[in-house]
Design an enzyme around this catalytic site. Sequence first.
Site, PDB file in Angstrom:
ATOM      1  N   TYR A   1       0.934  -1.301  -0.065  1.00  0.00           N
ATOM      2  CA  TYR A   1      -0.100   0.012   0.090  1.00  0.00           C
ATOM      3  C   TYR A   1       1.053   1.151  -0.021  1.00  0.00           C
ATOM      4  O   TYR A   1       2.018   1.318   0.753  1.00  0.00           O
ATOM      5  CB  TYR A   1      -0.879   0.009   1.243  1.00  0.00           C
ATOM      6  CG  TYR A   1      -1.784   1.176   1.309  1.00  0.00           C
ATOM      7  CD1 TYR A   1      -3.077   0.979   0.739  1.00  0.00           C
ATOM      8  CD2 TYR A   1      -1.267   2.450   1.909  1.00  0.00           C
ATOM      9  CE1 TYR A   1      -3.797   2.218   0.886  1.00  0.00           C
ATOM     10  CE2 TYR A   1      -2.095   3.567   1.999  1.00  0.00           C
ATOM     11  CZ  TYR A   1      -3.289   3.380   1.643  1.00  0.00           C
ATOM     12  OH  TYR A   1      -4.418   4.464   1.505  1.00  0.00           O
TER      13      TYR A   1
ATOM     14  N   GLU B   1      -3.434   7.464  -4.269  1.00  0.00           N
ATOM     15  CA  GLU B   1      -3.194   6.200  -3.616  1.00  0.00           C
ATOM     16  C   GLU B   1      -2.878   5.138  -4.478  1.00  0.00           C
ATOM     17  O   GLU B   1      -3.614   5.083  -5.468  1.00  0.00           O
ATOM     18  CB  GLU B   1      -4.312   5.808  -2.931  1.00  0.00           C
ATOM     19  CG  GLU B   1      -4.565   4.615  -1.981  1.00  0.00           C
ATOM     20  CD  GLU B   1      -5.925   4.272  -1.426  1.00  0.00           C
ATOM     21  OE1 GLU B   1      -6.136   4.606  -0.187  1.00  0.00           O
ATOM     22  OE2 GLU B   1      -6.651   3.528  -2.351  1.00  0.00           O
TER      23      GLU B   1
END
Length: 403
Positions: free
Chosen positions: A120, A208
């Site tokens: 992530y 993101e």
Amino acid sequence: MKIHEYQARDLLSSYNIPVPSGRVITSIEDAAPAFKEASAGMANPLVVIKGQVHAGGRGKAGFVKLVKTAADAEAAARFMLTNRMKSPQTPPEGLEVKKLLVAQAADIAPRATGGAEEFYLAITTDRATRKNILIASREGGVEIEEVAHTRPEAIFKVPLHPLVGLQGHQAREVAFKLGFPAKLVNQAADIMTKLAKLYVEKDCTLAEINPLIIAQTGSGQQVMAIDAKFSFDENGLFRHKDIAALADLTEENPAEIKAQKLGLSYIALDGNIGCLVNGAGLAMATMDIVKIHGGEPANFLDVGGGATEEAVTEAFQIILSDSKCKGVLVNIFGGIMRCDVIAQGIVNAAQKLGFKVPLVVRLEGTNVEAGRKLLENARAQIPTMQAATDLTDAAKKICAAVG
Ligand code: GDP
Ligand code: MN
């Protein structure tokens, strides 16, 4: 403002962050040809079909499918285009999926400790420290929310210097901590640096990548992005025509779009008291005081300083078109906004739409006497209207009226 994943991939690609290639389709018939295109030259064809909606959690909802044949591609496309996508990030009724991304599937490297090499990576602005911040985790993929909840120590947060941004040594340190093998550390750090640059240059509020992966390719291992999500600061869009052009209005709340066109700020909320206010500060105070007196705002509608009578009438139309709205509170402190313009807007709205729900009006400031007189004269046309002496009185009256 949000964009779709396929647009996010193009944006990453324009910053030389590696992403697999693909194309967008909008009909079931296009699935087989798109599959053939994506898998051209592959010895063992593997293609991913992904629903394009402004919400995550698609994988678990069945809207990310790996397929090996054109027939399976078509079946996946049929499922996604004829079912609504429901995830914790969508409204309960789900979202309609109108576009699909058909892309080369990445071959994600297995992790020695189990699972796959999914990470992530995000940049956002941390309001507490008033700095941009890089957030990264080795536990990327579809369980990141769970990890954030149960094992916050598995998530690294690195504040970025306001002037110099993400430094090379910071990026490499994060890459090492995430466990990238030595020969891939520079690739991972390079992606972080580019993402941080993109974040600032495009006025993002969120950039993101989840997951960032280690892919097995014919020419060795490569770090790449296979899903990304961006949000942009709407106040910065005037200087990013390219980003503004990516807006998909069909994914937005129609009432919010209509308000935007009229120069009104409208945000739909979950309660039952419609609030028509001028100025964001007064809107916040109004919502607070409604809550203190036990009510729940149905929206935040700020008519701003220069709204015309027509815009005020439209504002009421927007508020009253929300079936959850069981009462309306008008709280105006007239400065540039004149109270008589608001009052005339209320009268026009009453004539045009009729107020079936209780209406509480608190007016103060510029031209307040003229405004009050207009309302007084129209009292017969607006039987559900009550005047309030101040904000507390107004909040009490509307909360009592909606029960
Ligand atoms: P999300 O659920 O909406 O976040 O959608 P993602 O695009 O992140 O996909 C969810 C999961 O599907 C990923 O975490 C991967 O495990 C898997 N996945 C997605 N695309 C690929 C791909 O190209 N290859 C492989 N092997 N898995 C993929
Ligand atoms: Mn994802």
